[in-house]
Design an enzyme around this catalytic site. Sequence first.
Site, short mmCIF file in Angstrom:
data_model
loop_
_atom_site.label_atom_id
_atom_site.label_comp_id
_atom_site.label_asym_id
_atom_site.label_seq_id
_atom_site.Cartn_x
_atom_site.Cartn_y
_atom_site.Cartn_z
N PRO A 171 39.29 42.34 45.87
CA PRO A 171 37.95 41.79 45.65
C PRO A 171 37.55 41.53 44.39
O PRO A 171 37.23 42.50 43.59
CB PRO A 171 37.29 43.02 46.54
CG PRO A 171 38.12 44.00 47.32
CD PRO A 171 39.40 43.93 46.33
N GLU A 172 37.02 40.47 44.26
CA GLU A 172 36.36 39.96 42.83
C GLU A 172 35.07 39.24 43.60
O GLU A 172 34.87 39.08 44.42
CB GLU A 172 37.34 39.25 41.88
CG GLU A 172 38.59 39.92 41.79
CD GLU A 172 39.29 39.42 40.35
OE1 GLU A 172 38.99 38.59 39.83
OE2 GLU A 172 40.56 39.82 40.33
N LYS B 202 30.11 41.44 41.98
CA LYS B 202 30.91 42.06 43.10
C LYS B 202 30.13 42.84 44.10
O LYS B 202 30.69 43.66 45.07
CB LYS B 202 32.05 42.91 42.40
CG LYS B 202 32.86 42.12 41.27
CD LYS B 202 33.95 43.29 40.65
CE LYS B 202 34.80 42.57 39.71
NZ LYS B 202 35.75 43.75 39.08
#
Length: 258
Positions: A2-3, A51
């Site tokens: 996840p970015e 994020k």
Amino acid sequence: MPEGDTVFRAAKRLDDALAGRVVTRTDLRVPAFATVDLAGEVVHSVGSRGKHLLMRIGDAVLHTHLKMEGEWRLLRPGQKWPRPAHRARAIVETAEATAIGFDLGLVELFPADEEADRMGYLGPDLLGADWDATEAARRLASTPEVPAVVALADQRNLAGLGNVLVNEVCFLRGIRPDRPIGEVDLAPTLDLARRVIFANRERLERTTTGDTRPGRRLWVYGREGEPCRRCGTRIVHGRFGRNDVELRETYWCPHCQP
């Protein structure tokens, strides 16, 4: 991994499904908020900041961070859960949909009027409408001795880039990852970073090469020992971070990133 692009896409899906709907049930499975009940409140919006995912419900903000393994899933009422129930850390239900946050790295709830202050430490958001390249450059330049790969990943400088995209941006700009950020031409680097993450904000499979085929999507990340897609030199691997606890896997081409 996840970015900022992944979190942006998750927030958009949640916003499309939940915004304007009345909450029928919440279940926050962390001790500090286990007794909170937001039933009857309206979901005003769901958005991202780098994020961080921010679900604005009534007079509160449900703040979550995916970290490495987290994921938000949307289900229809009565639909079978895709993961075991013990891995759910946050549940928000409406009559039309159930949003479940699995394996979230952070779950917290705070008053809506505190959002700006709590998120204020973050640098400009690469995917935000208020992106400010000048401010991001100022923050990066304030610590000129920090390695480029570390400075670009520091969310206090600019919000959204994770380790994969930082490695890829450094390759595309010909920046050796341990080059001090003070020696980097910041304006074109930030422009490229924004274009790369912006191009991936709606893609299920991230690509920096323009090729969406498996095994062809990235230039250097995760490719230690493989030939550079540009020059054929073997990709090398190292670890860099703000300290010994925060070392991140780093990949680069010794020829293209001298």
